[in-house]
Design an enzyme around this catalytic site. Structure first.
Site, PDB file in Angstrom:
ATOM      1  N   LYS A  13       0.662  -1.405  -0.173  1.00  0.00           N
ATOM      2  CA  LYS A  13      -0.008   0.165   0.026  1.00  0.00           C
ATOM      3  C   LYS A  13       1.094   1.191   0.035  1.00  0.00           C
ATOM      4  O   LYS A  13       0.454   2.475  -0.436  1.00  0.00           O
ATOM      5  CB  LYS A  13      -0.815   0.146   1.183  1.00  0.00           C
ATOM      6  CG  LYS A  13      -1.769  -1.087   1.282  1.00  0.00           C
ATOM      7  CD  LYS A  13      -2.541  -0.983   2.630  1.00  0.00           C
ATOM      8  CE  LYS A  13      -3.509  -2.239   2.955  1.00  0.00           C
ATOM      9  NZ  LYS A  13      -4.173  -2.086   4.332  1.00  0.00           N
ATOM     10  N   ASP A  34      14.303  -0.845   1.899  1.00  0.00           N
ATOM     11  CA  ASP A  34      14.941  -0.912   3.435  1.00  0.00           C
ATOM     12  C   ASP A  34      16.169  -1.967   3.162  1.00  0.00           C
ATOM     13  O   ASP A  34      17.050  -1.952   2.698  1.00  0.00           O
ATOM     14  CB  ASP A  34      13.782  -1.320   4.098  1.00  0.00           C
ATOM     15  CG  ASP A  34      14.052  -1.201   5.771  1.00  0.00           C
ATOM     16  OD1 ASP A  34      15.176  -0.376   6.192  1.00  0.00           O
ATOM     17  OD2 ASP A  34      13.326  -1.891   6.477  1.00  0.00           O
ATOM     18  N   ASP A  65       3.462   3.327   6.896  1.00  0.00           N
ATOM     19  CA  ASP A  65       2.401   3.262   7.981  1.00  0.00           C
ATOM     20  C   ASP A  65       3.554   2.702   9.264  1.00  0.00           C
ATOM     21  O   ASP A  65       4.631   2.126   8.873  1.00  0.00           O
ATOM     22  CB  ASP A  65       1.605   2.223   7.582  1.00  0.00           C
ATOM     23  CG  ASP A  65       2.054   0.760   7.482  1.00  0.00           C
ATOM     24  OD1 ASP A  65       2.956   0.859   6.587  1.00  0.00           O
ATOM     25  OD2 ASP A  65       1.883  -0.248   8.261  1.00  0.00           O
TER      26      ASP A  65
HETATM   27  P1  IMP Z   1      12.293  -4.209   2.547  1.00  0.00           P
HETATM   28  O1  IMP Z   1      11.570  -5.177   1.811  1.00  0.00           O
HETATM   29  O2  IMP Z   1      13.094  -4.435   3.627  1.00  0.00           O
HETATM   30  O3  IMP Z   1      13.214  -3.263   1.675  1.00  0.00           O
HETATM   31  O4  IMP Z   1      11.126  -3.271   3.109  1.00  0.00           O
HETATM   32  C1  IMP Z   1      10.387  -2.476   2.169  1.00  0.00           C
HETATM   33  C2  IMP Z   1       9.129  -2.145   2.800  1.00  0.00           C
HETATM   34  O5  IMP Z   1       8.980  -2.424   4.249  1.00  0.00           O
HETATM   35  C3  IMP Z   1       8.506  -1.121   2.422  1.00  0.00           C
HETATM   36  O6  IMP Z   1       7.752  -1.211   1.087  1.00  0.00           O
HETATM   37  C4  IMP Z   1       7.524  -0.590   3.572  1.00  0.00           C
HETATM   38  O7  IMP Z   1       6.202  -1.311   3.551  1.00  0.00           O
HETATM   39  C5  IMP Z   1       8.193  -1.504   4.706  1.00  0.00           C
HETATM   40  N1  IMP Z   1       9.207  -0.415   5.382  1.00  0.00           N
HETATM   41  C6  IMP Z   1      10.610  -0.305   5.671  1.00  0.00           C
HETATM   42  N2  IMP Z   1      11.107   0.564   6.278  1.00  0.00           N
HETATM   43  C7  IMP Z   1       9.987   1.497   6.565  1.00  0.00           C
HETATM   44  C8  IMP Z   1       9.823   2.408   7.441  1.00  0.00           C
HETATM   45  O8  IMP Z   1      10.804   3.233   7.955  1.00  0.00           O
HETATM   46  N3  IMP Z   1       8.304   2.873   7.512  1.00  0.00           N
HETATM   47  C9  IMP Z   1       7.432   2.275   7.148  1.00  0.00           C
HETATM   48  N4  IMP Z   1       7.431   1.457   6.347  1.00  0.00           N
HETATM   49  C10 IMP Z   1       8.852   0.796   6.043  1.00  0.00           C
HETATM   50 MG    MG Z   2       4.642  -1.355   4.748  1.00  0.00          MG
END
Ligand code: IMP
Ligand code: MG
Length: 179
Positions: A39, A100, A156
């Site tokens: 989302k 992230d 969020d």
């Molecule tokens: P990754 O898969 O670890 O790169 O994380 C990506 C997903 O995690 C993003 O699309 C977000 O939905 C969530 N996410 C990562 N860091 C944050 C943050 O600081 N705030 C909110 N959502 C996050």
């Molecule tokens: Mg999220």
């Protein structure tokens, strides 16, 4: 929750226009399938596409989720809702809110890469390079930020605070609290 403003809406607006200008240049007079990753990227995508010019756009949505706590993804991604279009031989741009650990974007690049697009590019509004576990970079990045949990502008905390127009950093150390 203790929040401090990290990126004000005016800066977001300027950055969004800057990214749109680069996309407009790269895909001028071409077809482009834009995939909004739900989302978190719904506000970013809706602002971005209103600055797209001279591109024949098709917008679609995908929803993924990862098991884990509120702030820490497990790295196991589940496809909740797929796009509804065949992307074979098409230019595709995946747009997510934040990069992230990289597990989400890696999953999406693999998923769409296997469907034989002509080109596959990625765009994120925020990037936390310090947190990276997967070897992935986005082609378009809005802001590089430090290792803080952020909310607002679509992002969020436990499904809350997406509606905030600015981006806020959570001041208390949630990761510590989750341990
Ligand atoms: P990754 O898969 O670890 O790169 O994380 C990506 C997903 O995690 C993003 O699309 C977000 O939905 C969530 N996410 C990562 N860091 C944050 C943050 O600081 N705030 C909110 N959502 C996050
Ligand atoms: Mg999220």
């Amino acid at each position: 929750m203790n929040l401090e403003v990290l990126i004000r809406r005016e800066w977001i607006d300027i950055k969004v226009k800057g990214i749109a200008a680069k996309i407009n240049e790269e895909f001028k007079n071409k077809d482009l399938i834009i995939i909004c990753v739900l989302k978190g990227s719904f506000l970013f995508v809706s602002d971005l596409i209103r600055n797209i010019k001279n591109i024949n756009c098709y917008i679609d949505f995908i929803q993924i989720s990862s098991y884990g706590s509120n702030t820490e993804s497990s790295g196991i991604i589940k496809l909740e809702k797929d796009i509804g279009i065949d992307i074979k031989n098409q230019n595709v741009l995946i747009i997510d809110d934040i990069l992230d650990t990289g597990s989400s974007l890696s999953f999406l690049v693999d998923l769409f890469g296997n469907r034989d697009p002509k080109t596959l590019k990625t765009c994120v509004l925020l990037d936390k390079p310090e947190r990276r576990k997967f070897n992935i970079k986005a082609d378009y990045v809005g802001f590089e930020i430090e290792n803080k949990f952020v909310v607002g502008y679509g992002l969020d905390y436990n499904e809350k605070l997406r509606e905030l127009p600015d981006i806020w950093a959570v001041k208390e150390n949630i990761w510590k609290r989750m341990e």
